[in-house]
Design an enzyme around this catalytic site. Structure first.
Site, PDB file in Angstrom:
ATOM      1  CG  HIS A  16      48.416   9.748  19.741  1.00  0.00           C
ATOM      2  ND1 HIS A  16      47.570  10.697  20.262  1.00  0.00           N
ATOM      3  CD2 HIS A  16      49.574  10.390  19.466  1.00  0.00           C
ATOM      4  CE1 HIS A  16      48.180  11.878  20.280  1.00  0.00           C
ATOM      5  NE2 HIS A  16      49.406  11.706  19.816  1.00  0.00           N
ATOM      6  CG  HIS A  26      54.203  11.945  21.975  1.00  0.00           C
ATOM      7  ND1 HIS A  26      53.791  13.170  22.461  1.00  0.00           N
ATOM      8  CD2 HIS A  26      53.457  11.729  20.870  1.00  0.00           C
ATOM      9  CE1 HIS A  26      52.842  13.668  21.671  1.00  0.00           C
ATOM     10  NE2 HIS A  26      52.629  12.792  20.700  1.00  0.00           N
ATOM     11  CG  HIS A  34      50.084  16.902  20.850  1.00  0.00           C
ATOM     12  ND1 HIS A  34      49.880  16.129  21.970  1.00  0.00           N
ATOM     13  CD2 HIS A  34      50.055  16.045  19.777  1.00  0.00           C
ATOM     14  CE1 HIS A  34      49.743  14.861  21.600  1.00  0.00           C
ATOM     15  NE2 HIS A  34      49.852  14.779  20.277  1.00  0.00           N
ATOM     16  CD  GLN A  45      43.930  14.854  17.709  1.00  0.00           C
ATOM     17  OE1 GLN A  45      44.462  13.772  17.842  1.00  0.00           O
ATOM     18  NE2 GLN A  45      44.605  15.917  17.272  1.00  0.00           N
ATOM     19  CG  ASP A  91      53.181  10.948  17.271  1.00  0.00           C
ATOM     20  OD1 ASP A  91      52.178  10.912  18.019  1.00  0.00           O
ATOM     21  OD2 ASP A  91      53.346  11.846  16.424  1.00  0.00           O
ATOM     22  CD  GLU A 128      52.050  17.029  15.367  1.00  0.00           C
ATOM     23  OE1 GLU A 128      52.285  15.997  14.712  1.00  0.00           O
ATOM     24  OE2 GLU A 128      51.154  17.098  16.226  1.00  0.00           O
TER      25      GLU A 128
END
Length: 428
Positions: free
Chosen positions: A59, A57, A210, A152, A309, A213
């Site tokens: 970005h 995971h 996701h 996103q 992350d 969160e």
């Protein structure tokens, strides 16, 4: 003649004095004390030989952008998302590729040879998607880079969000992502999970969402994700990332939720460094840790992995691609300080993460790819404690990186001339 023979290695399962033979990029033997002619022989010196680290995971489209266009002063998830929104119009393909490739260099140096990166599909231009597809192509000889189509701003909340995501998949992005808790309503969030899982089932793709969160115990999209995985026959192909709301849920509800997740074959990725940083921001004291219930999920039979992350981006200003740092934080936050717990945290950044990504040829068995990392530690517990130096890193039998052993020289009367921070063997 072998291409490569590594001798006198310790393995993560506790075996010592092991030799690993390599031919044509594959492991051909794993035996104690094996000696055979080889073009290159490496004496591991009793140190730990591990399969490569895996980050399931990340970005990469945002990595190394810290301070652009400004710093996240509150340190919150929402300011990070807002800051990413400010940065997106300023992104160029060239800069994004340059930063991603620089990060991949860091990753290789840390023995991190497989990364699943979410890439934002909210922008209709799909600039970040095209850039990371180019990065994927360039790093293919040394990093397995798997991309997730990640809306996103919410796939339903964003104008054209579904179309953007499908276009990203058409371009070659191989995992379907989502962010249900960021949709306008709980109902929209559940609808997005259903829609996205159906897209994945239709196309034969993996799913990584996701999920929840949030510190809100009523954010329960992981339940919907588990249901859809079962309904659509996606068992073993679906992952819920973060799942931090589970930290705040009442125990009775979780007692129902854990077996549901296990039955559905959904895996879970916790991101210890970022979860502990972004969650609990609305608390005064006591402050919640924010990370999901890792040991309880593992005990229920759920495959749990750890991700990094973020590294130096709008959400997190630190990091270096070190998955041992991730495991180190994970064992502290989850209070997994038993010997078994620490070893489970090592698995969370290696074998468990590889299982999430469905990596072929991963492991230290005959027939697996000859991809591994030699660590300056004697076992997995010591490796995490010391965030051990990566002495050598191989991909399919080819050495990619090398770092000298670390030992500090001392100049104190009556004391040894050096120390390397390892605990003395019992009885010595």
């Amino acid at each position: 003649m072998l291409d490569l023979l590594i001798t006198n290695a310790a393995l993560p399962d506790g075996r010592t004095g092991i030799s690993i033979a390599v031919q044509n990029g594959k492991i051909t033997a794993v035996e104690a004390g094996l000696q055979a002619p080889a073009r290159e022989t490496v004496d591991a010196g009793g140190y730990l030989l591990s399969p490569p680290f895996v980050d399931p995971h990340f970005h990469m489209d945002a990595t190394l952008s810290y301070g652009l266009p400004r710093v996240n002063e509150s340190g919150t998830l929402l300011e990070g998302i807002a800051l990413w929104g400010e940065l997106k119009p300023l992104l160029t393909s060239e800069a994004l590729i340059r930063r991603a490739l620089a990060y991949c260099d860091w990753a290789v140096a840390k023995g991190l040879l497989a990364i699943r990166s979410h890439v934002d599909t909210s922008d209709a231009s799909l600039l970040a998607v095209d850039a990371l597809l180019e990065v994927k192509k360039q790093v293919a000889p040394y990093i397995d880079l798997q991309l997730v189509a990640f809306p996103q701003d919410g796939v339903l909340r964003t104008k054209g969000g579904v179309d953007n995501l499908k276009r990203a998949l058409d371009k070659g992005v191989e995992v379907v992502g989502g962010i249900p808790h960021f949709e306008r309503t709980m109902a929209d969030g559940a609808a997005s999970v259903k829609l996205l899982c159906e897209i994945a089932a239709e196309r034969g793709l993996l799913v990584d969402m996701h999920c929840d969160e949030s510190d809100d115990p009523l954010s329960r999209h992981i339940e919907t994700l588990a249901f859809e995985a079962q309904r659509l026959g996606l068992q073993g192909r679906v992952n819920g990332s973060h799942c931090t709301s589970m930290h705040s849920m009442d125990n009775y509800y979780v007692s129902k939720l854990l077996p549901l997740i296990a039955e559905s074959g959904v895996s879970v990725i916790a991101n210890p460094l970022i979860n502990i940083t972004l969650q609990g921001r609305h608390d005064s004291y006591p402050k919640r840790r924010g990370m999901t219930r890792v040991p309880e999920l593992m005990a229920a039979g759920v495959n749990v992995a750890f991700g990094h992350d973020c590294v130096m981006d709008p959400w997190y200003g630190m990091g270096s691609g070190d998955m041992l740092e991730v495991a180190h934080m994970g064992l502290h936050v989850a209070q997994m300080t038993s010997q078994k717990g620490i070893r489970q945290c090592f698995d969370a950044v290696t074998v468990n993460a590889a299982k999430v990504m469905h990596l072929p040829g991963y492991g230290l068995e005959v027939g697996c790819d000859a991809s591994f990392v030699l660590l300056q530690a004697r076992d997995t517990v010591e490796a995490i404690r010391l965030r051990a130096t990566r002495l050598q890193v191989w991909k399919r039998g080819q050495r990619l990186a090398e770092t000298p052993e670390v030992a500090t020289q001392l100049q104190m009367p009556g004391r040894p001339s050096s120390t390397d921070f390892r605990q003395a063997a019992p009885g010595r």
